[in-house]
Design an enzyme around this catalytic site. Sequence first.
Site, PDB file in Angstrom:
ATOM      1  N   TRP A 325       5.779  -0.364  -9.873  1.00  0.00           N
ATOM      2  CA  TRP A 325       5.723  -1.277  -8.730  1.00  0.00           C
ATOM      3  C   TRP A 325       5.689  -0.491  -7.425  1.00  0.00           C
ATOM      4  CZ3 TRP A 325       8.923  -1.929  -4.503  1.00  0.00           C
ATOM      5  CH2 TRP A 325       8.742  -3.088  -3.747  1.00  0.00           C
ATOM      6  N   HIS A 326       6.371   0.658  -7.409  1.00  0.00           N
ATOM      7  CA  HIS A 326       6.472   1.428  -6.172  1.00  0.00           C
ATOM      8  C   HIS A 326       5.166   2.111  -5.799  1.00  0.00           C
ATOM      9  CE1 HIS A 326      10.842   0.927  -6.660  1.00  0.00           C
ATOM     10  NE2 HIS A 326      10.894   1.171  -5.374  1.00  0.00           N
ATOM     11  N   GLY A 327       4.315   2.386  -6.752  1.00  0.00           N
ATOM     12  CA  GLY A 327       3.079   3.036  -6.368  1.00  0.00           C
ATOM     13  C   GLY A 327       2.221   3.443  -7.545  1.00  0.00           C
TER      14      GLY A 327
END
Length: 478
Positions: A325-327
């Site tokens: 989700w973060h990247g």
Amino acid sequence: MLFNSLAFAIFFPIVFILYWFFCRKNYKYQNFLLLIASYYFYANWDWHFMFLLIFSTVLDYVSGLKIENAKSPTWRKFWLWLSIGINLGFLGFFKYYNFFVDSFAQLFEELGLHIDTWTLKIILPVGISFYTFHGLSYVIDIYKKKIKAEKNFVDYSVFVSFFPLLVAGPIERATHLLPQIQKARTFDYNKAVDGLRQILWGLFKKIVIADNCAEYANMIFNDSAHQSGSNLVMGALFFTIQIYCDFSGYSDIALGTARLLGIELLKNFSFPYFSRDIAEFWRRWHISLSTWFRDYLYIPLGGSKGGTWMKIRNTFIIFIVSGFWHGANWTFIVWGFLNALYFLPLLLTNNNRNHLEVAAMGKLLPSVKDFFKILLTFSLTVFAWIFFRAENLTHAFSYINGLFSKSIFTFPTLFPLPIIALTIFFFIVEWLGREDHFAIESLGLKFPRYIRWGFYYTLIILIFVFRGQEQQFIYFQF
């Protein structure tokens, strides 16, 4: 528009005056003003992506009504999965398209096959991960019959796009925020003052601590191949402090700003670096995201109710998805995997629900045992952040290899005393205020007024003295 910018310093007072002096008699007027202000706030980043925010809002608004009014389970599922599919489709395209294309190309290269790939110069719409999750939680809760679909489009639009939380959270729930939007709000002086204190502390964390630590973290990470082991330790520490002060600083400003408008947002951080194990850390770090994944992914997968294999599987899924989700980078996936490894022993020994209260509750200092637990948890977290910050896996492993060299025992050449002193001051204040919602919520309230105001003015002076180049908040890229 950055919270720590001149533009916001002009924008928010105008909204505040219109909100309380011209719209106070009717909350519907307040909501309409908030919607216009939120769209203007977002358009300041890039107005081209306004269509995406509005489309997502309309999609979930209509899907919610259709799910509630569907006459059969089949149609309920259809509208649910239509919303989920389109939302995740947009998120996947803008955030992960090039990642998957490059990863497949690299895989085929390793198999000895060359394929031509077509990547796109895609600009990631700011806040897309946050407002997408707002909408998803809304339609899922309607499907599960936890809430009713919102009939008023303006009210629902404010829930999705409320400007303090629009671009970097916290990830709100309709069960918490919508009821506040749907009722009259009156100005509360005490809450407003409390909000100003939280904004002040958030600005201090962002401008004085995070932005200055960023300068040295970038200097070391960007030239890690030529740094000593001790400098690399300092770089990892600087980034560890930077990301916490940057993101929790944003959350403090967002919560304080919302409180000035009579709205309470979900608490997103609860002094995570004073955690005594990794499970406690994840109950205190980015709380709105952790609980979102718990409620909408971990529990539907079976949570920890199944056998040992299911517990292990679900733990790794939740942490790896959180990392992803973060990247769109393998470094984030490894970061998630590493945190799952940290968490697993606690889960398998049923110790993952220890330490539900803050460390040393009601005491000035922690016990020796708690102190070493905090130190160990902090050290593990610092190590994991290396993967989060590194450009790629090669960079991360090279950084770690240099860190554990003999030069780790030398004195670091990058040792900025003013920033280190300010960071120590910051941690002392955070420790003293750890039992409150934010560090200076009640700190010093019993002191004489001149001491209390002297402390506030000191923070303001430090913000102006140590203000460097305006830095974007880290989580805007997620």
